[in-house]
Design an enzyme around this catalytic site. Structure first.
Site, mmCIF file in Angstrom:
data_model
loop_
_atom_site.group_PDB
_atom_site.id
_atom_site.type_symbol
_atom_site.label_atom_id
_atom_site.label_comp_id
_atom_site.label_asym_id
_atom_site.label_seq_id
_atom_site.Cartn_x
_atom_site.Cartn_y
_atom_site.Cartn_z
ATOM 1 N N GLU A 108 0.799 -0.913 0.390
ATOM 2 C CA GLU A 108 -0.109 -0.116 0.159
ATOM 3 C C GLU A 108 0.943 1.147 -0.058
ATOM 4 O O GLU A 108 2.065 1.320 0.657
ATOM 5 C CB GLU A 108 -0.762 -0.153 0.646
ATOM 6 C CG GLU A 108 -0.178 -0.061 2.832
ATOM 7 C CD GLU A 108 -0.954 0.493 3.462
ATOM 8 O OE1 GLU A 108 -0.980 1.942 3.686
ATOM 9 O OE2 GLU A 108 -1.184 -0.446 4.359
ATOM 10 N N LYS A 120 -5.223 -2.463 14.352
ATOM 11 C CA LYS A 120 -4.212 -1.868 14.237
ATOM 12 C C LYS A 120 -4.982 -1.870 16.060
ATOM 13 O O LYS A 120 -5.928 -1.396 16.249
ATOM 14 C CB LYS A 120 -4.829 0.119 14.092
ATOM 15 C CG LYS A 120 -3.694 -0.276 12.878
ATOM 16 C CD LYS A 120 -4.114 1.095 12.325
ATOM 17 C CE LYS A 120 -3.285 1.065 10.503
ATOM 18 N NZ LYS A 120 -3.584 0.451 9.194
#
Length: 302
Positions: free
Chosen positions: A25, A160
Site C-alpha cells: 500500500e 491496529k
C-alpha cells in the site's frame, strides 16, 4: 485488464511469467510515517521482498492512473507530499480517476487494484477495523468489507490496537473472512504480539498458508487475513502502549476527529506519547510482514 490500470514493466513481466508478486500500500508512505523515514521504509520493504524471492508492487493513484509498481521517484514524490495526498479508499477511486488526481491507497484500495491485475498477496502493517465507540459512530473500516469480497491474502501484524479488536474479529466472522495466526493462536495487536483474542486457525509454515489460500481460490471465496506477530525484540510494553492509545482516543474524541482522519491522528498522537518508540515498532513489524508475504507468494507460485 482495466484501461485505468498501469502496471510497471517489472511487475508486468513477473505476472506474465507467473512469478511471485507482493502488493504494497501507499498510505503507509503518505500518512503512516514522517519523511524521510516513510521513503526509507518503503524502499527497504521492497528490498526485503526481492531478497525473499518475490517482486514488490507498490500501489498508488497518480495522475488519475491506478499504478501497480512504483519507481523510486514516485515513492519519493508520495513521501515528500505526505498528507497532502488524498487517502484513497474504494469510494474515492472513480472521482480521483475522472479528475486525474493523486491518491495514496489504503488496505481496501490496494486489495482492489491488486485483484484487478491478478496479484494475490499483499503485505501491510495492520488492517483497519471496527473503531472504539462504533456502536454510536458506525465507524467501521472499508478494509473489512474488502476482505469479504476480494480474493487477496493480506499479511499484517493484526488489526491496529487503536481499534476495538473484539468487535473487529466478530465483524470478520460475520463476513466469512478466515483469520489465520502465523505461529500463534492469539490475534497480534500490532505493537504487541498478544491481544487476549483467539484467531480462527494457527498455521506455522508459508507452505501451509499458501495451501489454504489455494483452496480458498478454488472455492471462489473472498480474502484471507494472515496475522503475523511483531518480533519480541521490537514489541512494546502493553501497559505503555495501551495507555498511550487510551489517551490518544480521548484526545480524538475531544477534538471531534472522525472518519478517514481518525487513524492518521491516532497513530501520530501515539508516536508523540511514546517518544517515537511506536514508529520504530511500526517499521519493524512492516519488515516482518513483507518477509512472510514474499515467502507465501513464492509457495503460491510453485
Amino acid at each position: 485488464m482495466s484501461p485505468y490500470l498501469e502496471i510497471s514493466p517489472e511487475v508486468q513481466q513477473a505476472l506474465a511469467e507467473h512469478k511471485p508478486v507482493v502488493a504494497l500500500e501507499s498510505t503507509i508512505i503518505s500518512h503512516g510515517m514522517p519523511y524521510p523515514q516513510n521513503v526509507e521504509t518503503a524502499l527497504n520493504v521492497e528490498k526485503i521482498i526481492r531478497d525473499n524471492g518475490a517482486v514488490p508492487a507498490t500501489v498508488a493513484i497518480l495522475g488519475g492512473k491506478l499504478k501497480l509498481g512504483l519507481t523510486h521517484e514516485e515513492i519519493e514524490y508520495l513521501g515528500k507530499k505526505g498528507q497532502d495526498v488524498i487517502k484513497a479508499s474504494r469510494r474515492d477511486l472513480a472521482v480521483l480517476v475522472a479528475r486525474g488526481e493523486d491518491g495514496a491507497t489504503t488496505v481496501a484500495t490496494t486489495m482492489f487494484i491488486a485483484a484487478l491485475a491478478g496479484v494475490e498477496v499483499f503485505a501491510t502493517g495492520g488492517i483497519g477495523g471496527v473503531h472504539r465507540g462504533a456502536e454510536v459512530t458506525m465507524d467501521i473500516s472499508a478494509d473489512l468489507e474488502e476482505l469479504a469480497r476480494t480474493p487477496v491474502m493480506v499479511v499484517c501484524a493484526g488489526a491496529k490496537s487503536i481499534l476495538d479488536l473484539g468487535l473487529t474479529l466478530e465483524y470478520l466472522e460475520t463476513k466469512g473472512v478466515p483469520v489465520v495466526g502465523y505461529g500463534t493462536s492469539e490475534l497480534p495487536a500490532f505493537y504487541t504480539s498478544k491481544s487476549g483474542f483467539s484467531v480462527d486457525y494457527r498455521m506455522d509454515t508459508p507452505e501451509e498458508v499458501a495451501a489454504a489460500f489455494r483452496a480458498s481460490r478454488g472455492l471462489n471465496l473472498g480474502g484471507m487475513l494472515v496475522t503475523n506477530p511483531i518480533p519480541d525484540e521490537f514489541a512494546m510494553d502493553p501497559d505503555v502502549i495501551n495507555k498511550a492509545i487510551d489517551d490518544a482516543v480521548a484526545q480524538a474524541k475531544a477534538q471531534g476527529i472522525h472518519g478517514k482522519q481518525t487513524t492518521p491522528f491516532l497513530l501520530a498522537k501515539v508516536k508523540e506519547l511514546t517518544g517515537g518508540d511506536s514508529l520504530d515498532s511500526n517499521i519493524h513489524l512492516v519488515y516482518n510482514n513483507a518477509r512472510l508475504a514474499a515467502q507465501i507468494a513464492v509457495c503460491l507460485a510453485r
